[in-house]
Design a protein around this motif. Structure first.
Motif, PDB file in Angstrom:
ATOM      1  N   THR A  73       0.777  -1.067   0.116  1.00 21.39           N
ATOM      2  CA  THR A  73       0.074   0.051   0.137  1.00 21.39           C
ATOM      3  C   THR A  73       0.831   1.372  -0.048  1.00 21.39           C
ATOM      4  OG1 THR A  73      -0.068   0.213   2.468  1.00 21.39           O
ATOM      5  CG2 THR A  73      -1.843  -1.123   1.544  1.00 21.39           C
ATOM      6  N   ALA A  74       0.229   2.427  -0.597  1.00 19.49           N
ATOM      7  CA  ALA A  74       1.013   3.680  -0.410  1.00 19.49           C
ATOM      8  C   ALA A  74      -0.178   4.850  -0.343  1.00 19.49           C
ATOM      9  CB  ALA A  74       1.793   3.989  -1.446  1.00 19.49           C
ATOM     10  N   ALA A  75      -0.045   6.035   0.178  1.00 18.01           N
ATOM     11  CA  ALA A  75      -1.181   6.730   0.303  1.00 18.01           C
ATOM     12  C   ALA A  75      -0.906   8.383   0.260  1.00 18.01           C
ATOM     13  CB  ALA A  75      -1.993   6.786   1.604  1.00 18.01           C
ATOM     14  N   ILE A  76      -1.748   9.190  -0.079  1.00 19.54           N
ATOM     15  CA  ILE A  76      -1.522  10.675   0.000  1.00 19.54           C
ATOM     16  C   ILE A  76      -2.628  10.902   1.202  1.00 19.54           C
ATOM     17  CG2 ILE A  76      -1.910  12.755  -1.032  1.00 19.54           C
ATOM     18  CD1 ILE A  76      -1.426  11.249  -3.814  1.00 19.54           C
ATOM     19  N   GLY A  77      -2.279  11.916   2.005  1.00 20.68           N
ATOM     20  CA  GLY A  77      -3.239  12.397   3.094  1.00 20.68           C
ATOM     21  C   GLY A  77      -2.680  13.754   3.515  1.00 20.68           C
ATOM     22  N   PRO A  78      -3.307  14.230   4.534  1.00 18.30           N
ATOM     23  CA  PRO A  78      -2.958  15.370   4.938  1.00 18.30           C
ATOM     24  C   PRO A  78      -1.706  15.021   5.832  1.00 18.30           C
ATOM     25  CG  PRO A  78      -4.833  14.741   6.045  1.00 18.30           C
ATOM     26  CD  PRO A  78      -4.776  13.731   4.896  1.00 18.30           C
ATOM     27  N   SER A  79      -0.900  16.107   5.971  1.00 21.43           N
ATOM     28  CA  SER A  79       0.495  15.947   6.764  1.00 21.43           C
ATOM     29  C   SER A  79       0.021  15.525   8.430  1.00 21.43           C
ATOM     30  CB  SER A  79       1.301  17.147   6.518  1.00 21.43           C
ATOM     31  OG  SER A  79       0.922  18.199   7.195  1.00 21.43           O
ATOM     32  N   ASP A  85       4.034  19.719  13.468  1.00 20.68           N
ATOM     33  CA  ASP A  85       4.468  20.091  14.852  1.00 20.68           C
ATOM     34  C   ASP A  85       5.866  20.692  14.948  1.00 20.68           C
ATOM     35  OD1 ASP A  85       1.955  19.556  15.984  1.00 20.68           O
ATOM     36  OD2 ASP A  85       2.585  17.805  17.194  1.00 20.68           O
ATOM     37  N   HIS A  86       6.543  20.041  13.876  1.00 19.23           N
ATOM     38  CA  HIS A  86       8.146  20.551  13.919  1.00 19.23           C
ATOM     39  C   HIS A  86       8.361  21.232  12.801  1.00 19.23           C
ATOM     40  CE1 HIS A  86       9.004  18.045  17.459  1.00 19.23           C
ATOM     41  NE2 HIS A  86       8.062  17.027  16.867  1.00 19.23           N
ATOM     42  N   ILE A  87       7.513  21.312  11.773  1.00 19.11           N
ATOM     43  CA  ILE A  87       7.801  22.245  10.736  1.00 19.11           C
ATOM     44  C   ILE A  87       6.274  22.587  10.544  1.00 19.11           C
ATOM     45  CG2 ILE A  87       8.449  22.679   8.474  1.00 19.11           C
ATOM     46  CD1 ILE A  87      10.298  20.234   8.619  1.00 19.11           C
ATOM     47  N   PRO A  88       6.168  23.721  11.197  1.00 20.20           N
ATOM     48  CA  PRO A  88       4.723  24.247  10.950  1.00 20.20           C
ATOM     49  C   PRO A  88       3.992  24.493   9.622  1.00 20.20           C
ATOM     50  CG  PRO A  88       5.590  25.407  12.742  1.00 20.20           C
ATOM     51  CD  PRO A  88       6.545  24.465  11.924  1.00 20.20           C
ATOM     52  N   LYS A  89       5.002  25.024   8.675  1.00 19.23           N
ATOM     53  CA  LYS A  89       4.568  25.604   7.379  1.00 19.23           C
ATOM     54  C   LYS A  89       4.080  24.219   6.555  1.00 19.23           C
ATOM     55  CE  LYS A  89       9.023  25.170   5.098  1.00 19.23           C
ATOM     56  NZ  LYS A  89      10.196  25.733   4.298  1.00 19.23           N
ATOM     57  N   TYR A 129       5.211  17.951  -1.397  1.00 16.86           N
ATOM     58  CA  TYR A 129       4.852  17.016  -0.297  1.00 16.86           C
ATOM     59  C   TYR A 129       5.725  16.736   0.556  1.00 16.86           C
ATOM     60  CZ  TYR A 129       7.649  13.777  -3.055  1.00 16.86           C
ATOM     61  OH  TYR A 129       8.817  13.076  -3.896  1.00 16.86           O
ATOM     62  N   CYS A 130       5.488  16.152   1.611  1.00 16.70           N
ATOM     63  CA  CYS A 130       6.214  15.563   2.745  1.00 16.70           C
ATOM     64  C   CYS A 130       6.119  14.238   3.243  1.00 16.70           C
ATOM     65  CB  CYS A 130       6.215  16.672   3.872  1.00 16.70           C
ATOM     66  SG  CYS A 130       4.333  16.776   4.625  1.00 16.70           S
ATOM     67  N   LEU A 131       6.933  13.594   3.961  1.00 16.76           N
ATOM     68  CA  LEU A 131       6.756  12.546   4.509  1.00 16.76           C
ATOM     69  C   LEU A 131       7.880  12.459   5.731  1.00 16.76           C
ATOM     70  CD1 LEU A 131       9.079   9.744   2.763  1.00 16.76           C
ATOM     71  CD2 LEU A 131       8.929  11.932   1.640  1.00 16.76           C
TER      72      LEU A 131
END
Length: 174
Positions: A73-79, A85-89, A129-131
Motif C-alpha cells: 500500500t501507499a497513500a496521500i493524505g494530510p500531513s 508540529d516540527h515544521i509548521p509550514k 509533499y512531505c513524508l
C-alpha cells in the motif's frame, strides 16, 4: 497490479496491516508493544475507510495486488502532527505515507512502483509533499530515494532513535 482499494478489501487490508506493522515493530525490537501495533493498524483502517467513503478526496490509497493478494500500500493524505508540529509550514502540504510492503515481497520493487505512482499523482495536484519516518529501514530507504531529511528529530523515540522529516518540492516546470 496497482489499483484503488474497495470496500470488499477491508478484511484483507486489516490482516495485511497487522502483519506488516507487527513485522516492522519486530524488526525494530519493539514486538512487545502490542497496544501500539494495534493502534497503528486501527489508524490505517480509519484512513482506508476515509479514502473509500470520500472517493479518494480525503485520503488516497493505492494497493498492490499479486494473485488476488494485497502485498503493498501507499497513500496521500494530510500531513500528520509529527510533521507539522516540527515544521509548521507543512500543515497544509500533502503527505506521502502508509507505504507498507508484505514481508515476503519486500526487496522486489513493489514499494518503488507504488511510491512512483503516488508521486505521479501528487505531481498532478501539488508542487510539494512531505513524508516522515522513525523506522530504521524506512529512514534508510527514504534517504537513498529523497536525500538527506529536511529535519532530524534527534533521540525522538529513545536515545539514538531519531525521527526524520522530508519536505520535497517538484522541479519548477516554468
Amino acid at each position: 497490479m496497482i489499483r484503488r482499494p474497495k470496500t470488499e478489501d477491508l478484511k484483507a487490508l486489516e490482516e495485511f496491516f497487522h502483519l506488516v506493522i507487527s513485522d516492522t515493530f519486530s524488526k525494530e525490537g519493539l514486538a512487545e508493544l502490542v497496544d501500539d501495533i494495534n493502534g497503528e493498524v486501527k489508524s490505517k483502517m480509519e484512513y482506508i475507510i476515509k479514502d473509500i467513503n470520500s472517493y479518494g478526496q480525503e485520503m488516497y490509497f493505492l494497493v498492490y495486488e499479486i494473485d488476488n493478494k494485497i502485498v503493498g500500500t501507499a497513500a496521500i493524505g494530510p500531513s500528520g502532527h509529527l510533521i507539522y508540529d516540527h515544521i509548521p509550514k507543512l500543515k497544509s502540504v500533502k503527505e506521502l505515507g502508509s507505504v507498507l510492503i508484505h514481508p515476503e515481497y519486500q526487496g522486489q520493487g513493489i514499494g518503488t512502483k507504488l511510491v512512483d505512482e503516488i508521486i505521479d499523482r501528487l505531481s498532478e495536484i501539488t508542487n510539494e509533499y512531505c513524508l516522515d519516518s522513525g523506522y530504521t529501514i524506512a529512514k534508510q530507504i527514504w534517504t537513498k530515494k529523497f536525500g538527506e531529511p529536511t529535519k532530524i528529530l534527534r533521540d525522538f523515540w529513545a536515545p539514538g532513535a531519531d525521527h526524520y522529516i522530508w519536505h520535497i518540492k517538484f522541479p519548477s516546470t516554468q
